[in-house]
Design a protein around this motif. Structure first.
Motif, mmCIF file in Angstrom:
data_model
loop_
_atom_site.group_PDB
_atom_site.id
_atom_site.type_symbol
_atom_site.label_atom_id
_atom_site.label_comp_id
_atom_site.label_asym_id
_atom_site.label_seq_id
_atom_site.Cartn_x
_atom_site.Cartn_y
_atom_site.Cartn_z
ATOM 1 N N MET A 175 1.376 -0.993 0.167
ATOM 2 C CA MET A 175 -0.385 -0.053 -0.074
ATOM 3 C C MET A 175 1.002 1.116 0.250
ATOM 4 S SD MET A 175 -3.268 -0.777 0.030
ATOM 5 C CE MET A 175 -2.230 -2.203 -1.327
ATOM 6 N N ASN A 176 2.280 1.272 0.858
ATOM 7 C CA ASN A 176 2.768 2.086 0.677
ATOM 8 C C ASN A 176 3.698 3.004 -0.327
ATOM 9 O OD1 ASN A 176 2.604 2.972 3.589
ATOM 10 N ND2 ASN A 176 3.981 1.460 3.708
ATOM 11 N N ASN A 177 3.481 1.530 -1.096
ATOM 12 C CA ASN A 177 4.384 1.967 -2.232
ATOM 13 C C ASN A 177 3.122 2.095 -3.768
ATOM 14 O OD1 ASN A 177 7.156 0.605 -1.720
ATOM 15 N ND2 ASN A 177 6.288 -1.523 -2.161
ATOM 16 N N ILE A 178 2.416 2.055 -3.449
ATOM 17 C CA ILE A 178 1.131 2.413 -4.156
ATOM 18 C C ILE A 178 0.836 3.697 -4.020
ATOM 19 C CG2 ILE A 178 -1.257 2.656 -4.559
ATOM 20 C CD1 ILE A 178 -1.427 -0.734 -4.545
ATOM 21 N N ILE A 179 1.267 4.376 -2.296
ATOM 22 C CA ILE A 179 0.368 5.614 -2.655
ATOM 23 C C ILE A 179 2.164 6.364 -2.590
ATOM 24 C CG2 ILE A 179 0.671 7.025 -0.740
ATOM 25 C CD1 ILE A 179 -0.699 5.449 1.377
ATOM 26 N N LYS A 180 3.199 6.154 -2.466
ATOM 27 C CA LYS A 180 4.326 6.368 -3.278
ATOM 28 C C LYS A 180 4.294 7.064 -4.757
ATOM 29 C CE LYS A 180 9.834 6.855 -2.581
ATOM 30 N NZ LYS A 180 10.546 5.939 -1.924
ATOM 31 N N THR A 181 3.752 5.778 -5.499
ATOM 32 C CA THR A 181 3.408 5.955 -6.588
ATOM 33 C C THR A 181 3.030 7.457 -7.597
ATOM 34 O OG1 THR A 181 4.015 3.556 -6.821
ATOM 35 C CG2 THR A 181 3.046 4.538 -8.751
ATOM 36 N N ILE A 182 1.014 7.098 -6.528
ATOM 37 C CA ILE A 182 0.504 8.380 -6.854
ATOM 38 C C ILE A 182 1.314 9.346 -6.881
ATOM 39 C CG2 ILE A 182 -1.819 8.983 -6.283
ATOM 40 C CD1 ILE A 182 -2.430 6.158 -5.702
ATOM 41 N N LYS A 183 1.657 9.572 -5.269
ATOM 42 C CA LYS A 183 2.412 10.923 -5.130
ATOM 43 C C LYS A 183 3.781 10.810 -6.380
ATOM 44 C CE LYS A 183 4.469 13.065 -1.226
ATOM 45 N NZ LYS A 183 5.075 13.207 -0.350
ATOM 46 N N GLU A 184 4.314 10.336 -6.274
ATOM 47 C CA GLU A 184 5.360 10.785 -7.274
ATOM 48 C C GLU A 184 5.169 10.823 -8.414
ATOM 49 O OE1 GLU A 184 8.675 8.298 -6.506
ATOM 50 O OE2 GLU A 184 9.317 8.593 -4.432
ATOM 51 N N ARG A 185 4.255 10.095 -9.250
ATOM 52 C CA ARG A 185 3.571 9.912 -10.781
ATOM 53 C C ARG A 185 2.277 11.469 -11.139
ATOM 54 N NH1 ARG A 185 5.164 4.059 -12.346
ATOM 55 N NH2 ARG A 185 7.668 3.456 -11.505
ATOM 56 N N GLY A 186 1.508 11.713 -9.853
ATOM 57 C CA GLY A 186 0.640 12.338 -9.959
ATOM 58 C C GLY A 186 0.444 13.523 -9.832
ATOM 59 N N VAL A 187 0.661 13.259 -8.487
ATOM 60 C CA VAL A 187 0.164 14.647 -7.695
ATOM 61 C C VAL A 187 1.055 15.334 -7.459
ATOM 62 C CG1 VAL A 187 -0.091 15.569 -4.801
ATOM 63 C CG2 VAL A 187 -1.245 13.845 -5.941
ATOM 64 N N THR A 188 2.501 14.721 -7.047
ATOM 65 C CA THR A 188 3.589 15.243 -7.132
ATOM 66 C C THR A 188 3.764 16.415 -8.733
ATOM 67 O OG1 THR A 188 5.038 14.783 -5.677
ATOM 68 C CG2 THR A 188 6.266 15.641 -7.093
ATOM 69 N N PRO A 189 3.542 16.508 -9.645
ATOM 70 C CA PRO A 189 4.470 16.842 -11.515
ATOM 71 C C PRO A 189 2.332 17.915 -11.225
ATOM 72 C CG PRO A 189 4.359 14.693 -11.121
ATOM 73 C CD PRO A 189 4.378 14.265 -9.608
ATOM 74 N N LEU A 190 1.994 17.557 -10.571
ATOM 75 C CA LEU A 190 0.503 18.187 -11.173
ATOM 76 C C LEU A 190 0.242 19.616 -9.629
ATOM 77 C CD1 LEU A 190 -2.196 18.742 -12.257
ATOM 78 C CD2 LEU A 190 -3.276 17.344 -9.974
#
Length: 546
Positions: A175-190
């Motif tokens: 789950m942490n890996n999924i959250i990290k992936t969403i954050k790094e690949r989606g939220v942070t670039p946005l």
């Protein structure tokens, strides 16, 4: 007393009033345009600020969406409605930023074209985030649904402790890996792309703000310039002519009337006022000039009255003397005739003296009567045709006797010049009056000539094709005309009685008779023309019709 018009509309309807009103409206229009332009840029700044807020809101919504997603994957919440709501809200915020509209009571204008690439980058990052969220959440939801199904099935065949363990979600590490992936690949670039847009919008807003300040300063300077120009126009159009009028009024007050207010003929009230002022000054000058002329005329008339009064006094003295001179011998001889014994020869001499002095009295009375007739307009002529040479010859024969009586050494000469080669010059005149003139001139010549000669010259002179004029000159070698008497020789009472006596009426009467015939009479001293000559010459002319 003159008053200013109380009706303000009359003042506004004047040309100057209309110009001032036009200038005021131009000033108001310029101010309104300035306010509209500044307000427009201010509104654009407001909309731009709203766009910055909305772009910044992406970061907040992204953070909330990340929080709800983490809660979901960590198992703290199994409800995905918050995630769906966050996705919807974030997508609406991004689309409104591009297209404009109203969101959360904030009105937006469409994003400027120069920021389209930045928004496209945000939208691309958003699509990536949205895809990542959708795939992971959908996958996780499916896993959890299958786990729930297994748990329900096992509850019917196995003990409850096995059901709980079999329904547990994926591992925490996963789950942490999924959250990290969403954050790094989606939220942070946005969030980063939103920060870039916010930064650029901020710099753009700063430039616009500086431009808006520049416009405000520019319009303030222009308003001051227009106001200054308006004031200068008022000063030039109103105060300059008024100052000129004030200065001209002061000059007139000090006595200088050679002033003129110069103004352009604009057809306005100030031009009319300047023209009226100049016209008034001209009228005053003309009035003063006329008054001066009248004053001079009055002074001249006063001098004339004084002169006539002086002549009157002199005439009274001369007339009294002239009356007294013949009256005394008449009275004395009459008394002598009454007292003495009869002596025919002596009596005849006495009677001759009486007759001669009586004739002098009659001549004086006749002269005074003729002057009265001339001045009253009752002096008339009885014209007839006669030979003027014959008339002069008769008069000269009578004059010769007078010369003999006075015992003077004077010779008479008569010269006749006629262009018709005959001895006759026919004139149409009053024979008695003309005889009176010639006799008077000859008697004056005898009176002022002790010895020498008197020459009468008669001739004709051509005037035009239809008429001639006769010229009669009486030239003597006597004492001449006194220089003080010469300018007023033919006026009433002009005399030098201290020299030869007389009332001074004869020449005035002669002049009047000649002028009534349409002729002229003049006189001059002979020494004015020839230094070797003496005496004077009297000449008159008469028109002669063939």
């Amino acid at each position: 007393m003159l008053e200013y018009p109380a009706d303000a509309f009359k003042l506004l309807r004047s040309k100057i009033g209309r110009r001032i009103v036009i200038l005021v409206f131009i000033q108001i229009f310029f101010i309104i345009i300035s306010l509209i332009i500044v307000s427009y840029y201010q509104s654009q700044m407001t909309y731009l600020g709203n766009s910055i807020n909305i772009a910044g809101k992406n970061r907040f919504l992204s953070s909330n969406l990340m929080y709800d997603t983490a809660e979901f994957f960590l198992g703290n919440s199994s409800d995905i409605s918050n995630i769906n709501s966050g996705i919807k809200e974030l997508e609406t915020n991004i689309l409104t930023l591009k297209q404009g509209g109203e969101i959360s009571d904030i009105e937006l204008k469409p994003l400027p074209e120069e920021f389209s690439n930045d928004w496209d980058n945000i939208y691309q990052k958003w699509n990536g985030l949205k895809t990542t969220l959708t795939n992971n959440i959908l996958k996780e939801s499916q896993i959890r649904s299958s786990m729930v199904t297994k748990v329900v099935a096992s509850e019917t065949s196995a003990p409850s402790s096995l059901s709980l363990s079999s329904s547990a979600p994926s591992s925490e590490l996963e789950m942490n890996n999924i959250i990290k992936t969403i954050k790094e690949r989606g939220v942070t670039p946005l969030v980063n792309s939103s920060n870039v847009l916010v930064t650029k919008l901020g710099e753009y807003a700063k430039d616009k703000s500086q431009y808006s300040i520049f416009l405000q300063i520019l319009f303030a300077v222009l308003n001051i310039g227009v106001t200054t120009a308006f004031i200068l126009y008022i000063i030039r159009k109103l105060l300059k002519p008024i100052f000129a009028l004030t200065n001209a009024t002061s000059q007139i007050k000090s006595g200088n009337l050679n002033v003129e207010v110069k103004s352009k003929d604009n057809g306005d009230e100030l031009s009319f006022l300047s023209e009226s002022f100049n016209s008034m000054v001209t009228s005053i000058k003309n009035y003063i000039k006329k008054q001066n002329q009248l004053t001079k005329q009055l002074e001249k008339a006063n001098e004339e009255l004084k002169y006539r009064d002086q002549l009157k006094d002199e005439f009274i003295q001369v007339a009294a003397h002239e009356l007294k001179t013949p009256l005394q011998p008449i009275l004395g001889l009459c008394e002598l005739l009454r007292d003495r014994k009869t002596d025919i020869v002596k009596d005849e001499e006495i009677l001759d003296v009486i007759i001669r002095n009586s004739k002098r009295l009659m001549k004086l009375a006749e002269d005074i009567l003729n002057v009265a007739r001339i001045e009253s307009g009752s002096f008339f002529l009885n014209k007839e045709r006669f030979d003027i040479g014959e008339l002069i010859t008769e008069i000269m024969n009578d004059i010769e006797e007078k010369i003999v009586e006075n015992k003077k050494n004077i010779k008479l000469f008569f010269e006749l010049y006629n262009g018709n080669n005959n001895n006759k010059i026919i004139v149409e005149a009053d024979k008695n009056r003309l005889s009176q003139v010639i006799s008077n001139l000859l008697n004056n010549a005898i009176k002022f000539t002790d010895e020498g000669s008197i020459t009468v010259i008669v001739g004709t002179k051509k005037i035009n094709n239809n008429s001639n004029k006769v010229i009669v000159s009486i030239k003597d070698t006597g004492t001449g005309i006194d220089s003080e008497i010469l300018p007023k020789l033919f006026t009433k009472f002009a005399t030098t009685s201290s020299i030869a006596g007389g009332t001074g009426l004869g020449l005035f009467i002669s002049k009047s008779i000649i002028e009534m015939h349409g002729g002229t009479i003049w006189a001059f001293n002979n020494d004015d023309e020839n230094k070797d000559d003496r005496g004077s010459t009297f000449t008159f002319s008469l028109p002669v019709k063939e």
